[in-house]
Design a protein around this motif. Structure first.
Motif, PDB file in Angstrom:
ATOM      1  N   ILE A 158       8.750  -1.537 -15.778  1.00  0.00           N
ATOM      2  CA  ILE A 158       9.173  -0.541 -14.789  1.00  0.00           C
ATOM      3  C   ILE A 158       8.201   0.625 -14.742  1.00  0.00           C
ATOM      4  CG2 ILE A 158      11.623  -1.117 -14.997  1.00  0.00           C
ATOM      5  CD1 ILE A 158      11.884   1.379 -16.825  1.00  0.00           C
ATOM      6  N   GLY A 159       8.328   1.429 -13.685  1.00  0.00           N
ATOM      7  CA  GLY A 159       7.524   2.637 -13.551  1.00  0.00           C
ATOM      8  C   GLY A 159       8.257   3.833 -14.128  1.00  0.00           C
ATOM      9  N   LYS A 160       7.889   5.003 -13.648  1.00  0.00           N
ATOM     10  CA  LYS A 160       8.514   6.236 -14.137  1.00  0.00           C
ATOM     11  C   LYS A 160      10.021   6.206 -13.854  1.00  0.00           C
ATOM     12  CE  LYS A 160       6.348  10.118 -13.514  1.00  0.00           C
ATOM     13  NZ  LYS A 160       5.757  11.311 -12.858  1.00  0.00           N
ATOM     14  N   GLU A 161      10.781   6.706 -14.826  1.00  0.00           N
ATOM     15  CA  GLU A 161      12.229   6.751 -14.687  1.00  0.00           C
ATOM     16  C   GLU A 161      12.657   8.150 -14.248  1.00  0.00           C
ATOM     17  OE1 GLU A 161      12.600   4.545 -18.804  1.00  0.00           O
ATOM     18  OE2 GLU A 161      14.500   4.434 -17.716  1.00  0.00           O
ATOM     19  N   LEU A 162      13.413   8.237 -13.174  1.00  0.00           N
ATOM     20  CA  LEU A 162      13.898   9.511 -12.647  1.00  0.00           C
ATOM     21  C   LEU A 162      15.413   9.581 -12.785  1.00  0.00           C
ATOM     22  CD1 LEU A 162      11.840   9.656  -9.320  1.00  0.00           C
ATOM     23  CD2 LEU A 162      11.144  10.388 -11.606  1.00  0.00           C
ATOM     24  N   VAL A 163      15.884  10.752 -13.138  1.00  0.00           N
ATOM     25  CA  VAL A 163      17.331  10.945 -13.305  1.00  0.00           C
ATOM     26  C   VAL A 163      17.746  12.248 -12.646  1.00  0.00           C
ATOM     27  CG1 VAL A 163      19.239  11.125 -14.949  1.00  0.00           C
ATOM     28  CG2 VAL A 163      17.210   9.776 -15.542  1.00  0.00           C
ATOM     29  N   ARG A 164      18.852  12.188 -11.942  1.00  0.00           N
ATOM     30  CA  ARG A 164      19.421  13.397 -11.325  1.00  0.00           C
ATOM     31  C   ARG A 164      20.886  13.498 -11.707  1.00  0.00           C
ATOM     32  NH1 ARG A 164      20.052  13.807  -4.808  1.00  0.00           N
ATOM     33  NH2 ARG A 164      21.818  15.254  -4.739  1.00  0.00           N
ATOM     34  N   LYS A 165      21.244  14.621 -12.256  1.00  0.00           N
ATOM     35  CA  LYS A 165      22.641  14.881 -12.608  1.00  0.00           C
ATOM     36  C   LYS A 165      23.105  16.110 -11.840  1.00  0.00           C
ATOM     37  CE  LYS A 165      22.428  12.842 -17.231  1.00  0.00           C
ATOM     38  NZ  LYS A 165      23.424  11.786 -17.010  1.00  0.00           N
ATOM     39  N   ALA A 166      24.199  15.953 -11.140  1.00  0.00           N
ATOM     40  CA  ALA A 166      24.714  17.041 -10.280  1.00  0.00           C
ATOM     41  C   ALA A 166      23.593  17.469  -9.330  1.00  0.00           C
ATOM     42  CB  ALA A 166      25.238  18.189 -11.118  1.00  0.00           C
ATOM     43  N   GLU A 167      23.225  18.760  -9.364  1.00  0.00           N
ATOM     44  CA  GLU A 167      22.185  19.250  -8.463  1.00  0.00           C
ATOM     45  C   GLU A 167      20.833  19.374  -9.147  1.00  0.00           C
ATOM     46  OE1 GLU A 167      22.599  19.562  -5.233  1.00  0.00           O
ATOM     47  OE2 GLU A 167      24.645  18.851  -5.584  1.00  0.00           O
ATOM     48  N   GLU A 168      20.748  18.902 -10.404  1.00  0.00           N
ATOM     49  CA  GLU A 168      19.499  19.034 -11.149  1.00  0.00           C
ATOM     50  C   GLU A 168      18.663  17.776 -11.040  1.00  0.00           C
ATOM     51  OE1 GLU A 168      21.451  21.872 -14.613  1.00  0.00           O
ATOM     52  OE2 GLU A 168      20.459  19.976 -15.126  1.00  0.00           O
TER      53      GLU A 168
ATOM     54  N   ASP B  35       0.816  -1.223   0.000  1.00  0.00           N
ATOM     55  CA  ASP B  35       0.000   0.000   0.000  1.00  0.00           C
ATOM     56  C   ASP B  35       0.853   1.278   0.000  1.00  0.00           C
ATOM     57  OD1 ASP B  35       1.022  -0.421   2.510  1.00  0.00           O
ATOM     58  OD2 ASP B  35      -0.810   0.118   3.594  1.00  0.00           O
ATOM     59  N   ALA B  36       2.152   1.135  -0.210  1.00  0.00           N
ATOM     60  CA  ALA B  36       3.039   2.312  -0.198  1.00  0.00           C
ATOM     61  C   ALA B  36       2.859   3.135  -1.471  1.00  0.00           C
ATOM     62  CB  ALA B  36       4.490   1.868  -0.063  1.00  0.00           C
ATOM     63  N   ASP B  37       3.121   4.431  -1.364  1.00  0.00           N
ATOM     64  CA  ASP B  37       3.119   5.322  -2.530  1.00  0.00           C
ATOM     65  C   ASP B  37       4.507   5.236  -3.160  1.00  0.00           C
ATOM     66  OD1 ASP B  37       3.094   7.374  -4.381  1.00  0.00           O
ATOM     67  OD2 ASP B  37       2.013   8.776  -3.095  1.00  0.00           O
ATOM     68  N   VAL B  38       4.646   4.331  -4.107  1.00  0.00           N
ATOM     69  CA  VAL B  38       5.956   4.043  -4.680  1.00  0.00           C
ATOM     70  C   VAL B  38       6.549   5.272  -5.362  1.00  0.00           C
ATOM     71  CG1 VAL B  38       7.211   2.621  -6.349  1.00  0.00           C
ATOM     72  CG2 VAL B  38       5.408   1.606  -4.964  1.00  0.00           C
ATOM     73  N   GLU B  39       5.733   5.992  -6.120  1.00  0.00           N
ATOM     74  CA  GLU B  39       6.245   7.157  -6.847  1.00  0.00           C
ATOM     75  C   GLU B  39       6.748   8.238  -5.899  1.00  0.00           C
ATOM     76  OE1 GLU B  39       6.911   7.353  -9.978  1.00  0.00           O
ATOM     77  OE2 GLU B  39       6.074   5.367 -10.354  1.00  0.00           O
TER      78      GLU B  39
END
Length: 202
Positions: free
Chosen positions: A188-198, A127-131
């Motif tokens: 898979i679900g939504k793909e998230l990417v973080r580069k440096a501080e963005e 029941d967790a909010d995965v996103e």
């Protein structure tokens, strides 16, 4: 004489009918056996596919990580995969603020503190909010937790209720991330990417 011939003809007709019935029953039995065999094979195949992407236990996650490394041929000194068992360690390794809705966490890192590499797998409750948890991990994971080095890129996605995060140099992180997606069949679900501080989204 006529009666005898008619009787013999009747017996022959009965024999033919019985033979036809036997053939029909035999065909029906063979067809039923074939259907049952096909159904059994399909069930086995479905079971195997299901177990291939079942990641609920710590051992299954460790097997997944090993399979990722076999695909990518990663070469890092003193690489170790271990379960994070204390709640106090979870924010440091995952970026999550607490262990709420967390079932288990497995982290794979080099024991040498000068190598900026971390692969994290978090299994969460149904029941967790995965996103929301993925976003929290992306936003809060410390890419500078090593001595004098920083992870260039952070990738986060999920397969059902299993969240996958890897951070390192782009050259090192991307192959591990792609291998994970391949091993879960691209589910898979939504793909998230973080580069440096963005923070960006794919």
């Amino acid at each position: 004489m006529k009666y005898k011939i008619e009787k013999e003809g009747l017996n022959m007709k009965n024999k033919v009918i019985i033979l036809v019935i036997i053939v029909v029953v035999a065909i029906a039995i063979i067809g039923g056996v074939l259907v049952l065999n096909n159904s059994s094979e399909n069930n086995v195949t479905e079971g195997n596919n299901s177990s291939a992407t079942s990641l609920g236990s710590v051992e299954e996650v460790k097997t997944l990580i090993n399979n990722i490394y076999e695909k990518t041929k990663i070469e890092l000194a003193a690489l170790e995969s271990r379960e994070i068992e204390t709640a106090d360690e979870i924010p440091f390794y995952t970026g999550l603020k607490s262990n709420e809705n967390v079932k288990n966490v497995v982290v794979s890192e080099s024991m040498m503190s000068s190598i900026a590499y971390s692969l994290v797998v978090v299994n969460v409750n149904e029941d967790a909010d995965v996103e929301a948890m993925k976003q929290e991990m992306l936003d809060n994971i410390d890419t500078r937790k090593w001595i004098c080095v920083e992870a260039e890129t952070v990738y986060v996605t999920n397969h059902n209720n299993t969240i996958f995060l890897v951070m390192a140099s782009e050259e090192l992180a991307k192959p591990q991330y792609d291998a994970f997606k391949e091993l879960v069949g691209g589910e898979i679900g939504k793909e998230l990417v973080r580069k440096a501080e963005e923070v960006t989204f794919e």
